[in-house]
Design a protein around this motif. Structure first.
Motif, PDB file in Angstrom:
ATOM      1  N   ARG A  97       0.835  -1.197   0.000  1.00 59.23           N
ATOM      2  CA  ARG A  97       0.000   0.000   0.000  1.00 59.23           C
ATOM      3  C   ARG A  97       0.876   1.256   0.000  1.00 59.23           C
ATOM      4  N   LYS A  98       0.344   2.279  -0.642  1.00 59.54           N
ATOM      5  CA  LYS A  98       1.012   3.571  -0.741  1.00 59.54           C
ATOM      6  C   LYS A  98       0.160   4.594   0.006  1.00 59.54           C
ATOM      7  N   TRP A  99       0.795   5.380   0.877  1.00 59.24           N
ATOM      8  CA  TRP A  99       0.082   6.317   1.736  1.00 59.24           C
ATOM      9  C   TRP A  99       0.656   7.722   1.572  1.00 59.24           C
ATOM     10  N   PHE A 100      -0.236   8.715   1.561  1.00 57.98           N
ATOM     11  CA  PHE A 100       0.185  10.115   1.496  1.00 57.98           C
ATOM     12  C   PHE A 100       0.459  10.574   2.927  1.00 57.98           C
ATOM     13  N   ILE A 101       1.695  11.019   3.175  1.00 57.16           N
ATOM     14  CA  ILE A 101       2.113  11.343   4.537  1.00 57.16           C
ATOM     15  C   ILE A 101       1.251  12.431   5.158  1.00 57.16           C
ATOM     16  N   GLU A 105      -3.688   8.993   4.256  1.00 60.63           N
ATOM     17  CA  GLU A 105      -4.665   8.275   3.435  1.00 60.63           C
ATOM     18  C   GLU A 105      -3.965   7.328   2.477  1.00 60.63           C
ATOM     19  N   CYS A 106      -4.589   6.174   2.235  1.00 57.33           N
ATOM     20  CA  CYS A 106      -4.070   5.207   1.272  1.00 57.33           C
ATOM     21  C   CYS A 106      -4.416   5.680  -0.132  1.00 57.33           C
ATOM     22  N   THR A 107      -3.407   5.832  -0.975  1.00 57.26           N
ATOM     23  CA  THR A 107      -3.638   6.328  -2.333  1.00 57.26           C
ATOM     24  C   THR A 107      -3.526   5.236  -3.393  1.00 57.26           C
ATOM     25  N   ALA A 108      -2.992   4.063  -3.027  1.00 55.86           N
ATOM     26  CA  ALA A 108      -2.871   2.967  -3.996  1.00 55.86           C
ATOM     27  C   ALA A 108      -2.690   1.647  -3.263  1.00 55.86           C
ATOM     28  N   ILE A 109      -3.255   0.598  -3.844  1.00 55.11           N
ATOM     29  CA  ILE A 109      -3.067  -0.768  -3.348  1.00 55.11           C
ATOM     30  C   ILE A 109      -2.504  -1.597  -4.498  1.00 55.11           C
ATOM     31  N   TYR A 110      -1.333  -2.173  -4.293  1.00 57.02           N
ATOM     32  CA  TYR A 110      -0.680  -2.972  -5.322  1.00 57.02           C
ATOM     33  C   TYR A 110      -0.958  -4.449  -5.034  1.00 57.02           C
ATOM     34  N   THR A 111      -1.687  -5.084  -5.941  1.00 55.47           N
ATOM     35  CA  THR A 111      -2.061  -6.487  -5.770  1.00 55.47           C
ATOM     36  C   THR A 111      -1.447  -7.331  -6.880  1.00 55.47           C
ATOM     37  N   GLY A 112      -1.110  -8.564  -6.555  1.00 56.62           N
ATOM     38  CA  GLY A 112      -0.507  -9.464  -7.536  1.00 56.62           C
ATOM     39  C   GLY A 112       0.252 -10.596  -6.878  1.00 56.62           C
ATOM     40  N   LEU A 121      11.589  -1.960  -1.665  1.00 55.53           N
ATOM     41  CA  LEU A 121      12.722  -1.134  -2.075  1.00 55.53           C
ATOM     42  C   LEU A 121      12.230  -0.146  -3.126  1.00 55.53           C
ATOM     43  N   CYS A 122      12.547   1.129  -2.948  1.00 53.95           N
ATOM     44  CA  CYS A 122      12.200   2.155  -3.920  1.00 53.95           C
ATOM     45  C   CYS A 122      13.452   2.586  -4.670  1.00 53.95           C
ATOM     46  N   ALA A 123      13.356   2.666  -5.984  1.00 57.47           N
ATOM     47  CA  ALA A 123      14.476   3.105  -6.815  1.00 57.47           C
ATOM     48  C   ALA A 123      13.916   3.815  -8.038  1.00 57.47           C
ATOM     49  N   GLY A 124      14.314   5.065  -8.202  1.00 58.51           N
ATOM     50  CA  GLY A 124      13.788   5.829  -9.327  1.00 58.51           C
ATOM     51  C   GLY A 124      12.277   5.940  -9.229  1.00 58.51           C
ATOM     52  N   GLN A 125      11.606   5.597 -10.289  1.00 57.13           N
ATOM     53  CA  GLN A 125      10.145   5.630 -10.302  1.00 57.13           C
ATOM     54  C   GLN A 125       9.542   4.244 -10.128  1.00 57.13           C
ATOM     55  N   LEU A 126      10.313   3.357  -9.516  1.00 59.84           N
ATOM     56  CA  LEU A 126       9.839   1.991  -9.334  1.00 59.84           C
ATOM     57  C   LEU A 126       9.832   1.585  -7.867  1.00 59.84           C
ATOM     58  N   ILE A 127       8.913   0.687  -7.558  1.00 55.71           N
ATOM     59  CA  ILE A 127       8.857   0.022  -6.259  1.00 55.71           C
ATOM     60  C   ILE A 127       9.122  -1.461  -6.513  1.00 55.71           C
ATOM     61  N   LEU A 140       5.044   0.529 -10.740  1.00 52.31           N
ATOM     62  CA  LEU A 140       5.180   1.954 -10.994  1.00 52.31           C
ATOM     63  C   LEU A 140       4.835   2.721  -9.726  1.00 52.31           C
ATOM     64  N   PHE A 141       5.709   3.655  -9.361  1.00 54.44           N
ATOM     65  CA  PHE A 141       5.464   4.463  -8.173  1.00 54.44           C
ATOM     66  C   PHE A 141       4.325   5.452  -8.416  1.00 54.44           C
ATOM     67  N   ASP A 142       4.337   6.079  -9.578  1.00 57.28           N
ATOM     68  CA  ASP A 142       3.320   7.077  -9.922  1.00 57.28           C
ATOM     69  C   ASP A 142       2.226   6.421 -10.740  1.00 57.28           C
ATOM     70  N   LEU A 143       1.012   6.389 -10.195  1.00 57.52           N
ATOM     71  CA  LEU A 143      -0.102   5.718 -10.871  1.00 57.52           C
ATOM     72  C   LEU A 143      -1.121   6.708 -11.429  1.00 57.52           C
ATOM     73  N   LYS A 144      -0.721   7.945 -11.615  1.00 58.62           N
ATOM     74  CA  LYS A 144      -1.676   8.958 -12.067  1.00 58.62           C
ATOM     75  C   LYS A 144      -2.256   8.636 -13.444  1.00 58.62           C
ATOM     76  N   GLU A 145      -1.427   8.016 -14.286  1.00 59.47           N
ATOM     77  CA  GLU A 145      -1.848   7.804 -15.673  1.00 59.47           C
ATOM     78  C   GLU A 145      -2.518   6.459 -15.908  1.00 59.47           C
ATOM     79  N   ILE A 146      -2.535   5.601 -14.882  1.00 60.80           N
ATOM     80  CA  ILE A 146      -3.073   4.256 -15.109  1.00 60.80           C
ATOM     81  C   ILE A 146      -4.036   3.875 -13.997  1.00 60.80           C
ATOM     82  N   SER A 147      -4.678   2.729 -14.205  1.00 64.25           N
ATOM     83  CA  SER A 147      -5.544   2.150 -13.183  1.00 64.25           C
ATOM     84  C   SER A 147      -4.958   0.833 -12.734  1.00 64.25           C
TER      85      SER A 147
END
Length: 404
Positions: A97-101, A105-112, A121-127, A140-147
């Motif tokens: 999960r990704k949270w806005f400090i 609030e939780c802004t994204a849930i990564y499932t898979g 581990l975070c590196a560049g624009q990747l988790i 992808l760290f930034d999910l603004k453009e995708i679902s």
């Protein structure tokens, strides 16, 4: 959701007696603390717990204050990371999960993943996330453009390990490296006793590092020599040529599994279940110091301002002078194993399976030095623990990811 520390969670600023260096005992978590991480600037501390929550604390305030509670996971928190204005958490519920400090609030849930998350581990624009499901995933760290519901957040799955994956390491590459690997090299360690390097760009496995006879717990990298160091359950530290996969040196001396390691300048520091931490000269692979006095597994180590800090299964944290190995201070008070420590100027933070976060002062250590006094010997006598409780033994055993 913000929160303020309750009256009962703030310890005396100048505690007496058995805990002379204790600034605070924070009891906000309702379960054992499993992980802890600092932001890059050291101003934010994040803790993850068996109570399925993570909490954010300000390290600069006096007293330390809780800034927010991150609630939403359905399993215990296993790992956490901080990047920019966000906190990332991994859980036994198989999600990241990704949270806005600012708002908690939780802004994204990564499932898979289909099993618990081991490391983040975070590196560049990747988790990157490792998991007991034998795989590592890149998101992808930034999910603004995708679902994320379309499965587009996961851009790579690194498959090849035959057992759970645990430690992660990212090595950025440049033109001087002689390889065009785009986003660099990912290194993974596994319970299958191997480490692997991967091209982040293609997702292909580059090298397999074989030689260990037990699961790997630690990966560290010497960027000056381009050497990879691996350590784990067989008590050995091995060095490898990152590009060729050639085995270089084997650092032997520990008599039990190694659980933590770090490189500072030209030294490597390691902690083990053999009740010791050690320092090694990278150039020669020789052990130069043994940090003694521990009564159980050394589960966490940090190097800060010339001092080596250790968290131990005997519920005590310790501060050693890194160069001499002299024990300078013991931090006593936890009721169960210490599994994580972090350090900022003047303060040590310790997280324990007893569910508490404790804040200790590290000021005034130089003033305590007495010529001719062997603090290590004195501590080993004063800190004698007759027998570890079953709870402590169980807690420390769970440090070993491939046993749980």
């Amino acid at each position: 959701m913000g929160c303020r520390p309750s009256k009962g969670s703030i310890g005396s600023q100048k505690s007496k007696g058995k805990q002379p260096h204790l600034l605070q005992e924070i009891k906000d978590h309702k379960g054992g603390i499993n992980c802890m991480v600092l932001s890059d600037d050291g101003s934010l501390l994040v803790t993850g717990s068996d109570d399925k929550t993570a909490r954010m604390f300000s390290t600069l305030s006096d007293p330390t204050e809780c800034l927010g509670v991150l609630e939403g996971h359905t399993g215990y928190i296993t790992c956490c990371a901080v990047r920019e204005q966000f906190v990332l958490t991994g859980s036994s519920d198989s999600t990241v999960r990704k949270w806005f400090i600012a708002t908690a609030e939780c802004t994204a849930i990564y499932t898979g993943h289909n099993s618990r998350i081991s490391r983040l581990l975070c590196a560049g624009q990747l988790i990157f996330s490792s998991s007991s499901d034998h795989t590592v995933r890149a998101w992808l760290f930034d999910l603004k453009e995708i679902s994320d519901e379309q499965g587009e957040a996961c851009i790579k799955i690194f498959e090849g390990h035959s057992k759970g994956t645990y430690p992660l390491l990212h090595i950025p590459m440049d033109e001087n490296a002689g390889l065009d690997l785009g986003a660099g090299i990912l290194v993974t360690g596994s319970a299958d006793c191997t480490a692997r390097t991967w091209s982040v760009d293609s997702g292909l496995c580059l090298k397999i590092f074989r030689g260990h006879t037990a699961p790997l717990n630690c990966l560290v990298y010497d960027d000056q020599k381009q050497l990879l160091y691996t350590a784990g359950g067989d008590g050995l530290i091995r060095s490898w040529n990152l590009m060729t996969g050639e085995s270089m040196k084997t650092l032997s001396g520990h008599e039990g599994p190694i659980f933590c390691a770090l490189i500072y300048k030209r030294m490597l520091f390691s902690g083990s279940s053999d009740k010791s931490a050690r320092s090694w000269v990278l150039e020669f692979g020789e052990c130069t110091r043994i940090y003694r006095g521990h009564r159980h597994t050394v589960s966490s180590i940090r190097h800060f301002d010339g001092m080596l800090y250790t968290g131990c299964g005997d519920a005590v944290a310790r501060m050693f002078e890194a160069k001499s190995g002299t024990l300078k201070r013991s931090f006593k008070g936890h009721e169960n194993a210490i599994v994580c420590v972090e350090v900022v100027p003047g303060k040590l933070f310790t997280g324990s399976y007893d569910g508490t976060l404790r804040v200790w002062t590290t000021a005034g250590v130089k003033d305590e030095t007495v010529f001719g006094t062997d603090y290590a010997d004195r501590d080993s006598k004063d800190d004698e623990i007759e027998e570890d409780s079953e709870e402590v033994q169980k807690a420390v055993k769970s440090l070993d990811p491939y046993l749980t």
